[in-house]
Scaffold this motif. Structure first.
Motif, PDB file in Angstrom:
ATOM      1  N   ARG A  62      10.541  12.417   7.206  1.00 50.43           N
ATOM      2  CA  ARG A  62       9.826  12.140   5.947  1.00 50.43           C
ATOM      3  C   ARG A  62      10.189  10.755   5.400  1.00 50.43           C
ATOM      4  O   ARG A  62       9.928  10.454   4.235  1.00 50.43           O
ATOM      5  N   THR A  63      10.743   9.909   6.236  1.00 45.55           N
ATOM      6  CA  THR A  63      11.167   8.577   5.809  1.00 45.55           C
ATOM      7  C   THR A  63       9.989   7.776   5.262  1.00 45.55           C
ATOM      8  O   THR A  63       8.902   7.767   5.842  1.00 45.55           O
ATOM      9  N   GLY A  64      10.215   7.100   4.150  1.00 43.20           N
ATOM     10  CA  GLY A  64       9.192   6.205   3.604  1.00 43.20           C
ATOM     11  C   GLY A  64       8.238   6.839   2.627  1.00 43.20           C
ATOM     12  O   GLY A  64       7.400   6.149   2.052  1.00 43.20           O
ATOM     13  N   ASN A  65       8.339   8.149   2.409  1.00 42.98           N
ATOM     14  CA  ASN A  65       7.446   8.795   1.450  1.00 42.98           C
ATOM     15  C   ASN A  65       7.718   8.273   0.046  1.00 42.98           C
ATOM     16  O   ASN A  65       8.867   8.249  -0.405  1.00 42.98           O
ATOM     17  N   MET A  88       0.806  -1.215   0.000  1.00 43.54           N
ATOM     18  CA  MET A  88       0.000   0.000   0.000  1.00 43.54           C
ATOM     19  C   MET A  88       0.846   1.275   0.000  1.00 43.54           C
ATOM     20  O   MET A  88       0.373   2.342  -0.376  1.00 43.54           O
ATOM     21  N   LYS A  89       2.112   1.178   0.398  1.00 46.13           N
ATOM     22  CA  LYS A  89       2.985   2.353   0.382  1.00 46.13           C
ATOM     23  C   LYS A  89       3.134   2.922  -1.020  1.00 46.13           C
ATOM     24  O   LYS A  89       3.429   4.104  -1.192  1.00 46.13           O
ATOM     25  N   LYS A  90       2.957   2.071  -2.024  1.00 51.74           N
ATOM     26  CA  LYS A  90       3.080   2.515  -3.417  1.00 51.74           C
ATOM     27  C   LYS A  90       1.962   3.472  -3.822  1.00 51.74           C
ATOM     28  O   LYS A  90       2.021   4.078  -4.884  1.00 51.74           O
ATOM     29  N   ALA A 111       8.853   4.198  10.404  1.00 50.73           N
ATOM     30  CA  ALA A 111       9.768   3.269  11.061  1.00 50.73           C
ATOM     31  C   ALA A 111      10.229   2.157  10.129  1.00 50.73           C
ATOM     32  O   ALA A 111      11.277   1.541  10.363  1.00 50.73           O
ATOM     33  N   GLY A 112       9.453   1.887   9.082  1.00 52.21           N
ATOM     34  CA  GLY A 112       9.761   0.751   8.218  1.00 52.21           C
ATOM     35  C   GLY A 112       9.585  -0.558   8.950  1.00 52.21           C
ATOM     36  O   GLY A 112      10.187  -1.577   8.590  1.00 52.21           O
ATOM     37  N   SER A 113       8.736  -0.549   9.984  1.00 53.21           N
ATOM     38  CA  SER A 113       8.550  -1.730  10.827  1.00 53.21           C
ATOM     39  C   SER A 113       7.187  -1.679  11.492  1.00 53.21           C
ATOM     40  O   SER A 113       6.643  -0.601  11.757  1.00 53.21           O
ATOM     41  N   TYR A 173       6.281  15.916  14.245  1.00 55.44           N
ATOM     42  CA  TYR A 173       7.513  15.191  13.940  1.00 55.44           C
ATOM     43  C   TYR A 173       7.309  14.234  12.765  1.00 55.44           C
ATOM     44  O   TYR A 173       8.131  14.197  11.831  1.00 55.44           O
ATOM     45  N   LEU A 174       6.226  13.458  12.795  1.00 52.85           N
ATOM     46  CA  LEU A 174       6.005  12.449  11.759  1.00 52.85           C
ATOM     47  C   LEU A 174       5.646  13.051  10.407  1.00 52.85           C
ATOM     48  O   LEU A 174       5.946  12.465   9.356  1.00 52.85           O
TER      49      LEU A 174
END
Length: 307
Positions: free
Chosen positions: A267-270, A168-170, A211-213, A261-262
């Motif tokens: 901005r990790t994972g965008n 779903m990140k796509k 977090a990628g987790s 913050y998030l």
């Protein structure tokens, strides 16, 4: 020769994420019907009034969906070439801290959820059902924490922020977050908790993406359920007076700080490329239909239409 590894790898896409949702919901429904069939065949009658359900029946009501989710996770790893360590990979300590801070902040939304319940009561004549928790007296709180806090934290997060959220990140981060929140709220099939569960689902999805987790959201999910259980055991339904004002103010500040913050700092994972959600929605449609029907049924039951 057919390359089965390549085929299994190709299965892990948006369609697979939708199938995970449908499969989990359909299995949960099947388990519920099968359980009812067993009770009927054994001549065991359950009271019509939910407020007087025996504890063993309440426990089964919590365990059956988690059993369905557990089976869905197992089947996923059997038929799709995804390693458990890819789903349950570790995360940096700061994300666990952010998850805890965010979860504490989400309690400030209980007021907004209370307003939503008030609308249901005034407009639809809805009556919120009584708590369905088993007995919390003495040491009985321990098995309740296990069944109502630990199991959902593990298996619901495995489904929603683990197996489903990867593909779903796509869709782009905003779409993935909002869609995850909507499906999470719909899964609970509780009109009274729709707003709060939607906010929790969105918040957990955002943490998992950054977090990628899935591990930080498992912690947050456990803390959410455990906090409610402990408050119920203590006979506390709301915080009032000066202490209540301080609690909600701190909770609101915690929510604001963690979201800033998030959303604006980390901005990790965008994902830069957005993918259509059609394939996902098509395979998730069975699960959406099941949950939507049960959500409406619960609303009508709360209105006394089905009584």
């Amino acid at each position: 020769m057919v390359d089965m590894v390549a085929i299994r790898k190709s299965l892990y896409d948006q369609r697979a994420a939708g199938l995970v949702y449908s499969g989990a919901e359909v299995l949960a429904l099947f388990f519920t019907f099968f359980f009812a069939l067993i009770l009927s065949s054994l001549g065991i009658e359950v009271p019509d009034d939910p407020s007087v359900y025996p504890d063993w029946y309440r426990y089964c009501g919590y365990i059956l969906p988690q059993a369905a989710f557990c089976l869905t996770v197992v089947l996923f790893f059997v038929f799709v070439d995804a390693k458990p360590k890819e789903v349950y990979r570790g995360a940096k300590v700061r994300y666990f801290l952010v998850a805890v801070l965010l979860q504490f902040g989400l309690f400030s939304l209980s007021r907004a959820n209370a307003e939503f319940i008030g609308v249901l009561e005034r407009v639809f004549g809805y009556t919120m059902p009584a708590s369905g928790l088993p007995s919390l007296e003495g040491w009985y709180i321990v098995p309740v924490l296990l069944v109502v806090a630990v199991l959902p934290a593990v298996f619901e997060e495995s489904i929603f922020r683990g197996l489903m959220l990867g593909p779903m990140k796509k869709f782009s981060t905003p779409v993935a977050v909002l869609l995850s929140g909507a499906l999470f709220a719909l899964y609970h099939q509780s009109p009274a908790q729709t707003v709060y569960q939607f906010c929790c689902g969105c918040a957990f999805a955002l943490v998992a993406i950054r977090a990628g987790s899935v591990l930080p959201t498992m912690l947050a999910h456990f803390l959410n359920n455990a906090f409610v259980i402990v408050l119920t055991a203590c006979g506390i339904s709301d915080f009032t007076g000066a202490g209540g004002i301080a609690f909600y103010c701190l909770s609101g500040l915690s929510l604001a700080a963690s979201l800033v913050y998030l959303l604006f700092v980390d901005r990790t994972g965008n994902e830069k490329k957005s993918v259509s959600v059609k394939a996902f929605l098509l395979t998730a449609s069975a699960g959406v239909a099941v949950c939507a029907i049960l959500w409406v049924a619960n609303l009508l039951d709360g209105m006394g239409v089905l009584g």
